[in-house]
Write an enzyme that holds these catalytic residues in place. Structure first.
Site, PDB file in Angstrom:
ATOM      1  N   SER A 190      23.257  15.579 -45.248  1.00  0.00           N
ATOM      2  CA  SER A 190      23.551  14.988 -43.941  1.00  0.00           C
ATOM      3  C   SER A 190      24.952  14.394 -43.816  1.00  0.00           C
ATOM      4  O   SER A 190      25.368  13.993 -42.739  1.00  0.00           O
ATOM      5  CB  SER A 190      22.494  13.934 -43.596  1.00  0.00           C
ATOM      6  OG  SER A 190      22.650  12.831 -44.429  1.00  0.00           O
ATOM      7  N   LYS A 211      18.693   5.047 -39.482  1.00  0.00           N
ATOM      8  CA  LYS A 211      20.148   5.180 -39.419  1.00  0.00           C
ATOM      9  C   LYS A 211      20.696   4.430 -38.207  1.00  0.00           C
ATOM     10  O   LYS A 211      21.760   3.803 -38.281  1.00  0.00           O
ATOM     11  CB  LYS A 211      20.528   6.663 -39.365  1.00  0.00           C
ATOM     12  CG  LYS A 211      20.327   7.349 -40.724  1.00  0.00           C
ATOM     13  CD  LYS A 211      20.676   8.799 -40.704  1.00  0.00           C
ATOM     14  CE  LYS A 211      20.608   9.391 -42.119  1.00  0.00           C
ATOM     15  NZ  LYS A 211      20.819  10.828 -42.148  1.00  0.00           N
TER      16      LYS A 211
END
Ligand SMILES: Nc1ncnc2c1ncn2[C@@H]1O[C@H](COP(=O)(O)OP(=O)(O)OP(=O)(O)O)[C@@H](O)[C@H]1O
Length: 961
Positions: free
Chosen positions: A860, A903
């Site tokens: 990611s 996140k």
């Protein structure tokens, strides 16, 4: 005495019974006799080692003459007395080795003669009417330890000794022994007088020349000799009191001894003592009467000590045995009495009765196959011996079987409104989680049962997974049981041990049912993602059997050995990382993710839940403390930034503990200084006005010196504007006596927070205010929740064709590959944008991901790495307060990532304003609570060029949303 035996000529010397020939009136003997309480009539010394015969000092007649004469008189009825050689005439004798002890004059001893030649010679000499031999003690082998008892093997070797060898091994001083009788190889010897070997005459059988020894002359009236002998007698008397063994020896001796002379007393003492052979030999060799008496005295004294020890040992053992016996007898009597009175049946009946009593109320609901097993086991118990191990196994088994809640269920409550109230009461926020739980309850209400589903609560530590589980149990009105399977490697923990093992136990689930007492509890299986790898069996498979609704209706525990229905049990599991749960298990679960809390949520949790419970736990009243919002915010932002609230809870507990100490100290000081104020006051006077009045009274009442001792912290609090004094009025007796107590209100503000929790320990994740060229903020997901991380790239050196990328920061394989992809993508984009820029082709670059000690992996960070490389290549920093996440492909496509909520929360914590997510994650983001999304500028992209524009070009970025 020999004289008397000889003269009477009618007594036969018998190896076992010797009759007294003379009742001596010696004072010494009388002493011993009276102590022994003996009578010669019952003197039987059969089988004893020591026997007494007569011996002479040289003037005695020959005893064998008497024996022979007696025998002859019996057979021939004749009284002719032949002249036989006297003992002192025997100057050459057969040498008879004695292995264990020397033979003392006056005693007799059975010896076994294994040497056939010697035995024949003895026999012959007896027949030749010369029945004497010399008995000499054998010396130990030079290296042998005299204290060690010789084994039969050693005895055998001794019997093999012959001739010179035997001669050398014999002690010089021995005893002239009369051969009293011979039975097989057993020869009975009677000791007469001391001999000394002078020379060997013949070897086989060993014959030696001997001198007859005489005691040295001594003065009978010598006081020292007298005193020594009296001491010997008195010691003997003491020993006689305790030792029955000695009593027998004395009995025998006194029956056969004439005058008790000093030398004979010495021999007697030594002979009957338990001294070792060398000590006895020493006494035998001693011709000085006084010295001999002294040696004997030592031996009998030692004997007395031994007999004392013997007595105490005997006493201790006797006491122990009699105590135990008494207790046993009393117990038995007690049992018998109780039984007679009908108070108690015997153990087995009582046990069976107890088990039957337990199972009887459940009989209706209990499954028939269980009832059958219980009845069988009860019947078996009756047949077993109560002390057998089988009995205790059966008893324990029945104990478990009858204690389980067969058919017992708590009434399930499917009231959704009530459930909502309970969940809100226990937890702040978690709306989506609560919604999922309410849905689950609603389905249960429509179906009439809530089984068939396994809920798995996943999320970082301290987000309330365990406590939510407890709330669900409360909402559903089910009993709650929690067990952790973290690190569990033994299948027996889940499925139990077989009953054949010692200390066998059922598995956790059966223990749970017994514990909660209902068959439909809520079982929380904690840390299912940390299940250990089994060494004997696979715990995951065992859990599968337990959890699977298809299988658990017939769950078989190894210990119980009967199937139990677990289909009504509601299982809730918790995990930090869902990916770590074994797939077959995960497949059957309904995962409910709890991502973590943002600051705002933490404020509410701290204020409405944690503070309240902690305050109560510390015994502090709400009015005694005030923690300001600013303090809480500082606590959350600077001390407890992680996703969960466990650390926050710990800090709040720390603050409250400190407050409690302050209050107690303060209270003690006030108690010590306060004067009771007697005043009649109406209770309604105790209003706000009274607060001020009494406060001034109190200040007067405090000793200024004592007041100065108060701690700095209290001063601080008192001097603050918000410090207040509250009063407590108390009525006592007829008068209204008002005791004024001040309760300081402790204020915890941002300014004094460090006094309570110390300096902030948390270093901000944000290390750059404005990221420099080559540095970009990324977003990561960990088991602890989300976090921000930086990707840093720098230029190392330049050179034609030197374009390489060096990676550091504990990157995993996937992340390393991502970096290579990012390098290629960045190179291509730069080529398109600035075709003449040879930066990537000619530059050696270094890419690092800080927090070098933390291992990192995953794809990611691809988009972040690409941006970082381009930023360096173009020497242009990225937009301020920007964070991004997304996997990048070689063609520049942006693929979705996981952990959007975590996140986002992490980005907010680091004060990020703009976030870039992959387009495919838009749905995840839209599902987030409005307060999480609030104030964030979020962009969703599916191609890297969109990120490029957002990061480096403000104008274009406005269009991508
Ligand atoms: N939303 C919330 N509202 C009120 N209290 C909460 C909330 N979330 C967590 N807590 C409190 O935080 C504490 C820690 O929660 P809990 O032990 O359930 O965490 P957990 O997620 O099970 O952690 P772990 O994974 O380490 O087992 C508990 O005292 C719980 O009451």
């Amino acid at each position: 005495m020999l004289k008397l035996i000889a003269s009477s000529r009618i007594h036969r010397v018998h190896p076992t019974v010797l009759r007294p020939a003379h009742h001596s009136a010696s004072p010494l003997l009388r002493v011993l006799s009276s102590l022994g309480g003996l009578s010669w009539r019952n003197a039987n010394v059969g089988g004893r080692y020591f026997f007494c015969s007569d011996s002479s000092d040289g003037s005695d007649h020959v005893v064998d003459a008497g024996v022979q004469a007696a025998e002859e008189s019996e057979s021939k009825a004749s009284a002719i007395v032949p002249t036989y050689p006297r003992p002192e005439d025997y100057l050459t004798v057969l040498a008879l080795p004695l292995i264990h002890r020397p033979l003392f004059p006056g005693f007799y001893m059975p010896v076994f003669v294994k040497d056939p030649k010697l035995l024949a010679a003895l026999q012959e000499s007896r027949e030749r009417q010369a029945p004497y031999a010399g008995a000499f003690l054998l010396k130990d082998e030079p290296e042998a330890d005299p204290s060690v008892v010789s084994s039969s093997d050693a005895d055998k070797n001794v019997y093999d000794l012959k001739g010179k060898e035997l001669f050398n091994r014999l002690h010089e001083v021995g005893t002239l022994a009369q051969i009293s009788s011979i039975h097989g190889d057993q020869v009975i010897l009677i000791g007469h007088r001391r001999l000394r070997i002078t020379e060997m005459v013949s070897e086989d059988p060993l014959t030696v020349k001997v001198d007859h020894l005489k005691d040295k002359t001594y003065n009978k009236d010598d006081d020292i000799i007298k005193a020594t002998s009296f001491e010997v007698i008195s010691t003997l008397r003491d020993v006689l009191k305790t030792s029955s063994l000695w009593r027998d020896h004395v009995q025998t001796y006194t029956k056969h001894i004439g005058d008790f002379t000093y030398p004979r007393l010495a021999d007697f003492g030594a002979a009957i003592s338990g001294a070792n052979k060398l000590q006895c030999q020493q006494v035998l060799e001693e011709l000085d009467v006084y010295k001999r008496l002294k040696l004997t005295l030592e031996l009998v004294k030692k004997e007395m000590e031994i007999s004392k020890i013997q007595e105490s040992i005997a006493k201790a053992i006797e006491e122990k045995i009699s105590g135990e016996q008494r207790r046993y007898l009393l117990n038995e009597q007690l049992k018998a009495i109780k039984k007679e009175l009908g108070l108690e049946t015997d153990d087995k009946t009582a046990l069976t009765g107890k088990f039957r009593e337990r199972i009887e109320p459940k009989r209706e609901k209990c499954p028939p196959h269980i009832l059958q097993v219980i009845d069988e086991e009860l019947a078996k118990l009756q047949l077993l011996e109560a002390s057998s191990s089988e009995f205790s196994v059966t008893r324990n088994y029945l104990d478990w079987l009858t204690a389980l809640p067969w058919g017992e269920y708590s009434d399930e409550n499917f009231d959704v409104t009530r459930a909502q109230k309970i969940l809100d009461e226990d937890h702040y926020g978690l709306t989506d989680v609560k919604e999922r739980i309410l849905e689950f309850i609603a389905v249960g209400k429509l179906r009439g049962t809530s089984q068939g589903k396994i809920i798995c609560l996943s999320g970082p530590p301290g987000v309330g997974k365990t406590s939510i589980g407890r709330s669900i149990a409360r909402a559903l009105n089910r009993k709650f049981f929690r067990f952790s399977v973290g690190g569990l490697a033994d299948v027996a923990e889940i499925k139990g041990h077989r009953r054949t093992y010692i200390g066998a136990m059922p598995g956790k689930i059966v223990q749970c049912l017994k514990n909660v007492g209902t068959s439909n509890p809520l079982v929380l299986i904690d840390e299912i993602d940390k299940l250990g790898r089994g060494h004997a069996g696979d715990p995951a498979s065992a859990l599968l059997e337990l959890l699977d609704p298809e299988q658990n209706a017939n769950f078989l525990d190894h210990y119980l050995d009967v199937t139990i229905d677990l289909s009504k049990v509601l299982f809730v599991c918790t995990a930090n990382v869902v990916e770590m749960i074994p797939n077959p298990l995960l497949d059957r679960m309904e995962v409910v993710a709890i991502a973590g809390y943002i600051t705002d949520e933490k404020m509410h949790i701290a204020r409405d839940y944690l503070e309240k419970t902690t305050r109560e736990a510390c015994g502090i009243k709400p009015e005694q403390v005030e923690v300001t919002d600013a303090a809480l915010l500082a606590l959350i932002e600077n001390y407890c930034r992680e996703s969960g609230v466990r650390n926050l809870q710990k800090h709040i507990e720390k603050i409250y503990r400190k407050i409690a100490l302050q209050l107690v100290r303060q209270g003690e000081m006030i108690d010590a200084t306060m004067l009771p104020i007697k005043d009649k006051v109406d209770s309604d006077e105790l209003g706000q006005n009274a607060v001020q009045n009494k406060n001034s009274e109190l200040v007067e009442g405090i000793d200024p010196e004592k007041e100065s001792e108060t701690s700095d912290e209290i001063h601080k609090v008192q001097s603050s504007d918000q410090s207040q004094c509250l009063e407590v009025a108390k009525e006592s007796g007829g008068d209204k006596e008002i005791e004024t107590k001040t309760i300081e209100q402790v204020l915890v503000d941002e300014s004094n927070l460090t006094d309570f929790v110390g300096k902030p320990v948390f270093h901000a994740e944000r290390i750059y205010d404005q990221t420099p060229v080559g540095v970009v903020m990324g977003l990561a997901w960990t088991a602890m929740g989300g976090s921000t991380l930086y990707i840093e790239t720098t230029f190392v050196e330049e050179g034609e064709g030197k374009g390489t990328l060096h990676l550091t920061g504990q990157l995993g394989d996937v992340m390393k590959e991502s970096a290579q992809i990012a390098h290629t993508v960045a190179r291509r984009i730069l080529l398109e944008r600035e075709p003449e820029n040879p930066f990537f082709a000619n530059s050696k670059l270094h890419l690092h991901v800080p927090a070098g000690a933390t291992p990192k992996d995953g794809p990611s960070a691809g988009s972040t790495m690409t941006t970082s490389l381009l930023s360096l290549a173009m020497k242009k920093p990225v937009k301020k307060d920007l964070a991004m996440t997304g996997e990048v492909t070689l063609t520049g496509k942006i693929l979705p990532i996981g952990g959007v909520k975590e996140k986002t929360i992490a980005a907010r914590r680091s004060e990020v304003k703009t976030i870039i997510f992959p387009s495919a994650n838009r749905r995840d983001f839209d599902e987030l609570a409005p307060n999480v999304k609030e104030g964030l500028d979020v962009h969703f992209v599916d191609d890297y060029m969109q990120i490029f524009n957002l990061a480096f070009d403000d104008e274009q970025s406005q269009n991508i949303k």
